[in-house]
Design an enzyme around this catalytic site. Structure first.
Site, PDB file in Angstrom:
ATOM      1  N   GLU A 436       0.834  -1.189   0.000  1.00 48.31           N
ATOM      2  CA  GLU A 436       0.000   0.000   0.000  1.00 48.31           C
ATOM      3  C   GLU A 436       0.881   1.255   0.000  1.00 48.31           C
ATOM      4  O   GLU A 436       1.663   1.468   0.906  1.00 48.31           O
ATOM      5  CB  GLU A 436      -0.878  -0.035   1.264  1.00 48.31           C
ATOM      6  CG  GLU A 436      -1.568   1.250   1.580  1.00 48.31           C
ATOM      7  CD  GLU A 436      -2.256   1.200   2.947  1.00 48.31           C
ATOM      8  OE1 GLU A 436      -2.239   0.131   3.609  1.00 48.31           O
ATOM      9  OE2 GLU A 436      -2.801   2.234   3.353  1.00 48.31           O
ATOM     10  N   ASP A 514      -1.131  -1.345   5.737  1.00 46.25           N
ATOM     11  CA  ASP A 514      -1.078  -0.799   7.092  1.00 46.25           C
ATOM     12  C   ASP A 514      -2.088  -1.499   7.982  1.00 46.25           C
ATOM     13  O   ASP A 514      -3.141  -1.919   7.512  1.00 46.25           O
ATOM     14  CB  ASP A 514      -1.427   0.696   7.083  1.00 46.25           C
ATOM     15  CG  ASP A 514      -0.326   1.523   6.434  1.00 46.25           C
ATOM     16  OD1 ASP A 514       0.796   1.002   6.309  1.00 46.25           O
ATOM     17  OD2 ASP A 514      -0.609   2.677   6.055  1.00 46.25           O
ATOM     18  N   ASP A 516      -4.282  -0.358   9.853  1.00 44.56           N
ATOM     19  CA  ASP A 516      -5.301   0.602  10.278  1.00 44.56           C
ATOM     20  C   ASP A 516      -6.540   0.477   9.381  1.00 44.56           C
ATOM     21  O   ASP A 516      -6.589  -0.386   8.510  1.00 44.56           O
ATOM     22  CB  ASP A 516      -4.738   2.036  10.271  1.00 44.56           C
ATOM     23  CG  ASP A 516      -4.363   2.469   8.861  1.00 44.56           C
ATOM     24  OD1 ASP A 516      -4.587   1.691   7.900  1.00 44.56           O
ATOM     25  OD2 ASP A 516      -3.840   3.586   8.704  1.00 44.56           O
ATOM     26  N   ASP A 518      -7.766   2.320   6.958  1.00 45.70           N
ATOM     27  CA  ASP A 518      -7.525   2.470   5.528  1.00 45.70           C
ATOM     28  C   ASP A 518      -6.841   1.246   4.939  1.00 45.70           C
ATOM     29  O   ASP A 518      -7.204   0.767   3.869  1.00 45.70           O
ATOM     30  CB  ASP A 518      -6.639   3.693   5.265  1.00 45.70           C
ATOM     31  CG  ASP A 518      -7.473   4.948   5.097  1.00 45.70           C
ATOM     32  OD1 ASP A 518      -8.715   4.820   5.097  1.00 45.70           O
ATOM     33  OD2 ASP A 518      -6.876   6.036   4.974  1.00 45.70           O
TER      34      ASP A 518
END
Ligand code: 0RA
Length: 648
Positions: A436, A514, A516, A518
Site C-alpha cells: 500500500e 497498514d 489501520d 484504511d
C-alpha cells in the site's frame, strides 16, 4: 505412491479393520483432506452427511449439531438409527462395524446417493479413528443402544442402556489433539454456514446448531443457537444470496425434477450487477471447479435464451455476435444434482466428470426457461435487454482486455515500471509484495531480499471491482499492473474470462497493508479483485496476507515487537517497568530493517494464507461489503477466509 494406495480401502474383506483404522490415523489427509481447520470441520460434515442421507431417503426430518464446552461435537438425528443387530460376517454388532471398519460405513441399501468420491462419504469410522473419544447412541427397535471408542477402538461391546420408542442416532466425538495439532477449536460461524447451506439444499429438514461455549440469555437454550429450515430450497437460497442486490425480474426461476434418472434442481435470477454468480453442487458438495452439470446449465441457458432472443428480433441491430458469457452477466444461479456414482476430477477434486449429467441438466434448464419466458414476456424482454447491454459492454471491454493480455505476453520490457522485480527466475521460489502506497513500497524495496522478493507498490485505493463494469476494471492502471506483474493472462478458448496461470511469475502473492482502517479497506479491495477476477489464484494457495506488528516495546537496548495488546502487555511486564511503547500506525513508520525483521523475513514472519472456505457465502458477503457501505474489514475477514498461520 501409486494412485491405488492413496485411496481409502473399500474392499470388504481386505486387511483387518484395525489396520484400516490405523492407516487413517497415519495418513489422515488422505481421508479428510488436511489436518488443519478444514479437516477439523470436515469431521462434523462427515457425520451430518449420514444424517442428511437419512433425510434424503425420507427417514429423517430433524438434525442438530452442538459444539460442547470442550470442543467436542454432538450430532443428533431422528433417522432410522444405525443398525445394531449382529453383522454376520464380522460377528459383532453392525454399529461396531459401521464405526470401526473403513469403508463399511456406507448404507447397506443402495437407494441413497451416498458419495463415493471426493472427500465426503469416507464414513463415520474415519471420524471415529481421528477422535480420542467417541460415543454412539442409537434409538432403535424399542431400545437405546450405546458403544464408546477411543481412537477408533471400541471400549466395550454394544449394550442396551434403556428403552425408547423413537429412532435416531446420536454421536458425540472429541477430535484427537495429537492429529489436529494446529487447533481443535471449532468455528461456530463455519459450521453454521454449512448447516444453513445444507438446509437450502435439502428442503424440509430442520437443522439446528448450538454453541455451548457461548451464552445467549435471549435464546431458548441459553446458548448461541440457530435453526435452519427451508420450505422452498434453492429458490430461497438464491433469494438469500442476492439479498444485497437489485432483482431485475419478478420471480426466481426454478425447477426440480428428474432427467434421465438424475435428480436435478435449479434456481436462478437476474440482478442489476455485472457479475456472474453460479454455484453448483453434487450430492450436497459444492463443486468449486464446476464440471459437466455446470456446462450443461450453461449450454441450456445459452441455447434457450438465444433462440428466444433471435425469434424476438431484439438483437437484429446488434453488429456482432452475442457470446455465452453475455447471457450470464448479472445472473445468480444454483445447480444441484444427485449422482449415484460421481466422478470427481480437477485439482481439488471438486469438478464433476460424469458425462451423462451434462445433457440431463441442459434439458432441464431448457424446459424450465422456455416455460418461464413464454409465461412472463415482460421478464423475457428484460433479460434479453440485459444480454444485449452485456454484449455491448463486452465489446467495449475487448480492447481493454486485449491491452492487458498483450502487455502480459511481452517479456521483461513489458513489466510495470513500478515493479521492483527479484533476480530469481523460478516462480516457485519467488514472492511479490503488493504494498500500500509508494512510501511503504520504498521501505519494502530497501528491506527485501532482492534475490526472491519483488515489490509492487499500489497507489491509494484500488478500484472497487464489485461496482465496476468489466472494461473499467481492465482499464484501471493499478489492476493492469497487477496482471502484468503476476504474468497472468485472461481468456481461454472455452471462456473469455477464464484465467491462465501458466505463466504466473510468483507463487506467493503477499498483500502488505497498514494495520489501520484504511489499510484494511485496501486489503479488502485487493481481495475482492482477486476473488472476482483471479479466484484460481486464491484456490491455488498463492494469496497471502502479511502481518506487520502493532507495537514496538523498548527498554534501553532491549527491543521486542508485539502483534496484539496481550503480547504487548506481557512484554512490558517482562521488562519490569520503564518500557516505552511505540504503536505502529503504518508500514511507513518502520524502517527497512524493522520491516524485514518482522514482516518479510521468512524465518520470523507470519504469513496468513487466504483460502475460500465457502464460495457461496463469500460471494454474498463480498456483494454486501463492496456494495454501498464499507463495514469493518475484520468482520468480513473472519467470515470469509480461513487463515492458516504458516511460517513459510
Ligand atoms: C447404516 C445403515 C443404515 C443407516 C445408517 C448406517 C445410519 C448412519 C448414521 C450416521 C448418523 N446418523 C445415521 N443414521 C443412519 C440403514 C438403516 C436401516 O436399514 O434401517
Amino acid at each position: 505412491m501409486s494412485e491405488e494406495a492413496k485411496k481409502p480401502n473399500y474392499s470388504a474383506d481386505s486387511i483387518q479393520a484395525l489396520e484400516g483404522m490405523e492407516h487413517v490415523r497415519m495418513r489422515p489427509s488422505m481421508y479428510i483432506g488436511d489436518v488443519g481447520v478444514r479437516g477439523l470441520h470436515h469431521l462434523v460434515y462427515e457425520v451430518v452427511d449420514n444424517s442428511i442421507d437419512e433425510a434424503m431417503g425420507g427417514h429423517c426430518d430433524t438434525i442438530s449439531v452442538t459444539i460442547n464446552e470442550d470442543n467436542s461435537i454432538t450430532t443428533r438425528d431422528n433417522g432410522r438409527g444405525i443398525p445394531v443387530g449382529l453383522h454376520k460376517k464380522e460377528g459383532v454388532s453392525a454399529l461396531e462395524v459401521v464405526m470401526t471398519k473403513i469403508g463399511a460405513g456406507g448404507k447397506f441399501d443402495k437407494d441413497s446417493y451416498k458419495v463415493s468420491g471426493g472427500l465426503h462419504g469416507v464414513g463415520v469410522s474415519v471420524v471415529n479413528a481421528l477422535s480420542n473419544h467417541l460415543k454412539a447412541t442409537v434409538h432403535r427397535e424399542g431400545k437405546v443402544w450405546e458403544q464408546e471408542y477411543e481412537r477408533g477402538k471400541s471400549l466395550y461391546p454394544v449394550k442396551s442402556v434403556g428403552k425408547s420408542n423413537e429412532t435416531g442416532t446420536i454421536v458425540t466425538f472429541h477430535p484427537d489433539e495429537s492429529i489436529f495439532t494446529q487447533t481443535i477449536e471449532y468455528s461456530y460461524e463455519t459450521l453454521s454456514n454449512r448447516m444453513r447451506e445444507l438446509s437450502y439444499l435439502n428442503k424440509g429438514v430442520t437443522i439446528t446448531i448450538m454453541d455451548k461455549r457461548q451464552k445467549d440469555k435471549d435464546s431458548e437454550s441459553g446458548y448461541v443457537q440457530e435453526s435452519f429450515y427451508s420450505d422452498e430450497g434453492l429458490k430461497e437460497f438464491v433469494r438469500f444470496l442476492d439479498g444485497n442486490r437489485e432483482q431485475l425480474i419478478r420471480n426466481i426461476i426454478a425447477m426440480e425434477g428428474e432427467k434421465n434418472g438424475i435428480p436435478v434442481e435449479v434456481a436462478m435470477v437476474y440482478n442489476s450487477s455485472y457479475t456472474e454468480n453460479l454455484h453448483s453442487y453434487v450430492n450436497n458438495i459444492n463443486t468449486h471447479e464446476g464440471g459437466t452439470h455446470l456446462s450443461g446449465f450453461r449450454r441450456g441457458l445459452t441455447s434457450t435464451l438465444k433462440k428466444y432472443a433471435d425469434a424476438s428480433g431484439m438483437l437484429d441491430k446488434l453488429k456482432f455476435e452475442v457470446q455465452g458469457d453475455d447471457f450470464r452477466e448479472g445472473l445468480t444461479a444454483i445447480i444441484s444434482v444427485k449422482v449415484a456414482e460421481p466422478q470427481f476430477e480437477g485439482q481439488t477434486k471438486t469438478k464433476l466428470g460424469n458425462r451423462e449429467v451434462s445433457s440431463a441438466v441442459s434439458q432441464a434448464v431448457s424446459e424450465m426457461l422456455t416455460n418461464y419466458l413464454e409465461e412472463n414476456p415482460e421478464d423475457a424482454k428484460t433479460i434479453v435487454e440485459k444480454v444485449k447491454l452485456a454484449a455491448q459492454a463486452r465489446h467495449a471491454a475487448t480492447k481493454a482486455r486485449e491491452m492487458v493480455q498483450r502487455k502480459t505476453v511481452m517479456s521483461i520490457g513489458g513489466l510495470p515500471g513500478k515493479l521492483s522485480d527479484c533476480s530469481e527466475q523460478d516462480p516457485a521460489l519467488c514472492e511479490v509484495f503488493l504494498v500500500e502506497g509508494d512510501s511503504a513500497g520504498g521501505t519494502a524495496k530497501q528491506g527485501r531480499d532482492r534475490n526472491f522478493q519483488a515489490i509492487l507498490p499500489l497507489r491509494g485505493k484500488i478500484l472497487n471491482v464489485e461496482k465496476a463494469m468489466q472494461h473499467k476494471v481492465f482499464e484501471n492502471e493499478e489492476i493492469k499492473n497487477i496482471y502484468t506483474a503476476l504474468g497472468v493472462t485472461i481468456g481461454t478458448e472455452e471462456d473469455s474470462k477464464a484465467l491462465n496461470l501458466d505463466k504466473l511469475r510468483y507463487h506467493k502473492v503477499v498483500i502488505m497493508c497498514d494495520a489501520d482502517v484504511d489499510g484494511s479497506h485496501i486489503e479488502t479491495l485487493i481481495l475482492t479483485f482477486f476473488f472476482r477476477y483471479m479466484r484460481e489464484l486464491i484456490e491455488g494457495g498463492h494469496v497471502y496476507i502479511a502481518t506487520p506488528p502493532l507495537y514496538l516495546v523498548k527498554k534501553g537496548s532491549k527491543k521486542r515487537y508485539a502483534w496484539n495488546d496481550q503480547e504487548r502487555d506481557e512484554i512490558v511486564e517482562s521488562f519490569k517497568g520503564g518500557a516505552g511503547i511505540q504503536r505502529y500506525k503504518g508500514l511507513g513508520e518502520m524502517n527497512a530493517e524493522q520491516l524485514w525483521d518482522t514482516t518479510m523475513n521468512p524465518q520470523f514472519r507470519t504469513l496468513r494464507q487466504v483460502t475460500i472456505e465457502n464460495a457461496t457465502e463469500s460471494d454474498r458477503i463480498f456483494s454486501m461489503l463492496m456494495g454501498d457501505e464499507v463495514p469493518p474489514r475484520r468482520e468480513f475477514i473472519e467470515k470469509n477466509a480461513v487463515y492458516a498461520n504458516i511460517d513459510a
